[in-house]
Design a protein around this motif. Structure first.
Motif, PDB file in Angstrom:
ATOM      1  N   THR A  78       2.461 -10.173  -6.984  1.00 30.00           N
ATOM      2  CA  THR A  78       2.837  -9.409  -5.794  1.00 30.00           C
ATOM      3  C   THR A  78       3.820 -10.180  -4.921  1.00 30.00           C
ATOM      4  OG1 THR A  78       0.859 -10.185  -4.627  1.00 30.00           O
ATOM      5  CG2 THR A  78       0.742  -8.030  -5.720  1.00 30.00           C
ATOM      6  N   ALA A 131       5.540  -7.279  -2.791  1.00 29.73           N
ATOM      7  CA  ALA A 131       4.667  -6.129  -2.568  1.00 29.73           C
ATOM      8  C   ALA A 131       3.373  -6.603  -1.906  1.00 29.73           C
ATOM      9  CB  ALA A 131       4.377  -5.421  -3.889  1.00 29.73           C
ATOM     10  N   ARG A 186       1.325  -5.291   0.264  1.00 33.62           N
ATOM     11  CA  ARG A 186       0.209  -4.357   0.416  1.00 33.62           C
ATOM     12  C   ARG A 186      -0.618  -4.277  -0.856  1.00 33.62           C
ATOM     13  NH1 ARG A 186       4.785  -3.708   3.694  1.00 33.62           N
ATOM     14  NH2 ARG A 186       5.622  -2.758   1.866  1.00 33.62           N
ATOM     15  N   ILE A 187      -0.008  -4.503  -2.010  1.00 33.87           N
ATOM     16  CA  ILE A 187      -0.793  -4.544  -3.249  1.00 33.87           C
ATOM     17  C   ILE A 187      -1.721  -5.747  -3.211  1.00 33.87           C
ATOM     18  CG2 ILE A 187      -0.667  -4.930  -5.741  1.00 33.87           C
ATOM     19  CD1 ILE A 187       1.826  -3.203  -5.801  1.00 33.87           C
ATOM     20  N   ARG A 188      -1.207  -6.867  -2.763  1.00 25.64           N
ATOM     21  CA  ARG A 188      -2.022  -8.079  -2.679  1.00 25.64           C
ATOM     22  C   ARG A 188      -3.204  -7.852  -1.729  1.00 25.64           C
ATOM     23  NH1 ARG A 188       1.741 -11.571  -1.590  1.00 25.64           N
ATOM     24  NH2 ARG A 188       1.670 -11.300   0.651  1.00 25.64           N
ATOM     25  N   GLU A 189      -2.951  -7.154  -0.604  1.00 22.96           N
ATOM     26  CA  GLU A 189      -4.003  -6.927   0.376  1.00 22.96           C
ATOM     27  C   GLU A 189      -5.074  -5.958  -0.121  1.00 22.96           C
ATOM     28  OE1 GLU A 189      -1.739  -5.470   3.641  1.00 22.96           O
ATOM     29  OE2 GLU A 189      -0.799  -7.414   4.030  1.00 22.96           O
ATOM     30  N   SER A 190      -4.690  -4.973  -0.926  1.00 24.21           N
ATOM     31  CA  SER A 190      -5.648  -3.935  -1.298  1.00 24.21           C
ATOM     32  C   SER A 190      -6.195  -4.053  -2.721  1.00 24.21           C
ATOM     33  CB  SER A 190      -5.003  -2.556  -1.129  1.00 24.21           C
ATOM     34  OG  SER A 190      -3.908  -2.417  -2.004  1.00 24.21           O
ATOM     35  N   LEU A 245      -0.829   1.548  -6.267  1.00 26.34           N
ATOM     36  CA  LEU A 245       0.585   1.859  -6.075  1.00 26.34           C
ATOM     37  C   LEU A 245       0.804   2.846  -4.938  1.00 26.34           C
ATOM     38  CD1 LEU A 245       1.839   2.021  -9.769  1.00 26.34           C
ATOM     39  CD2 LEU A 245       2.114   0.161  -8.117  1.00 26.34           C
ATOM     40  N   ARG A 280      -0.873   3.050  -2.204  1.00 26.99           N
ATOM     41  CA  ARG A 280      -0.941   2.290  -0.950  1.00 26.99           C
ATOM     42  C   ARG A 280       0.397   1.603  -0.671  1.00 26.99           C
ATOM     43  NH1 ARG A 280      -6.586   1.098   0.473  1.00 26.99           N
ATOM     44  NH2 ARG A 280      -7.529   3.095  -0.056  1.00 26.99           N
ATOM     45  N   GLU A 281       0.977   1.013  -1.698  1.00 25.73           N
ATOM     46  CA  GLU A 281       2.250   0.306  -1.528  1.00 25.73           C
ATOM     47  C   GLU A 281       3.373   1.283  -1.174  1.00 25.73           C
ATOM     48  OE1 GLU A 281       4.923  -2.790  -1.222  1.00 25.73           O
ATOM     49  OE2 GLU A 281       2.749  -2.933  -1.454  1.00 25.73           O
ATOM     50  N   ARG A 336       5.508   1.343   2.273  1.00 28.98           N
ATOM     51  CA  ARG A 336       6.962   1.147   2.245  1.00 28.98           C
ATOM     52  C   ARG A 336       7.696   2.303   2.918  1.00 28.98           C
ATOM     53  NH1 ARG A 336       9.226  -1.908  -3.077  1.00 28.98           N
ATOM     54  NH2 ARG A 336       7.738  -3.613  -3.023  1.00 28.98           N
TER      55      ARG A 336
END
Length: 138
Positions: free
Chosen positions: A14, A19, A21-25, A48, A50-51, A55
């Motif tokens: 990520t 990316a 938000r991918i790391r966070e979720s 995806l 969420r990301e 964005r």
């Protein structure tokens, strides 16, 4: 151990993909996917989405900020008392943007046989529609 390695890999990927938000979720959604027996495709789609949502929101915020508007306003905040000739229902309908997907035949303004009047009318409509659907980029 495998979960920890996978999460480290996800964090690395990520960062490389930029990316966050991918790391966070990812970890939270992975737990939910395990408990709800999601398929791999469902999990990937949730991560995806969420990301993409983040964005799109971030992009619109950046465009609004770069436009240099002094404050952010919406149609809900508009005071119709200052312009009584405006119809609240018409403005609300236009604010939805539904008319952009509907085909309509433009009616020329100006003299009946004025090609220039029609060209200006259609050109103005196209510019207005373009600014609504594709915000200016800097």
């Amino acid at each position: 151990m495998a979960d920890t390695d996978s999460l480290k890999d996800i964090e690395h990927y990520t960062q490389a993909l930029k990316a966050p938000r991918i790391r966070e979720s990812a970890a939270r959604l992975a737990e939910q996917a395990r408990s709800d027996a999601w398929s791999h495709e469902d999990y990937l789609a949730a991560v995806l989405s969420r990301e993409v949502t983040a964005r799109q929101s971030s992009g619109s915020q950046t465009r609004i900020r770069s436009a240099g508007f002094p404050t952010r306003k919406s149609l809900e905040e508009f005071n119709f008392d200052y312009s009584p000739s405006l119809s609240r229902e018409t403005v609300s309908h236009l604010g939805t943007g539904v008319f952009l997907t509907q085909a309509y035949k433009p009616q020329p303004s100006g003299a009946a046989n004025s090609r220039l009047g029609f060209t200006n009318f259609v050109g103005g409509r196209l510019l207005r529609l373009r600014s609504i659907t594709y915000p200016a980029r800097r």
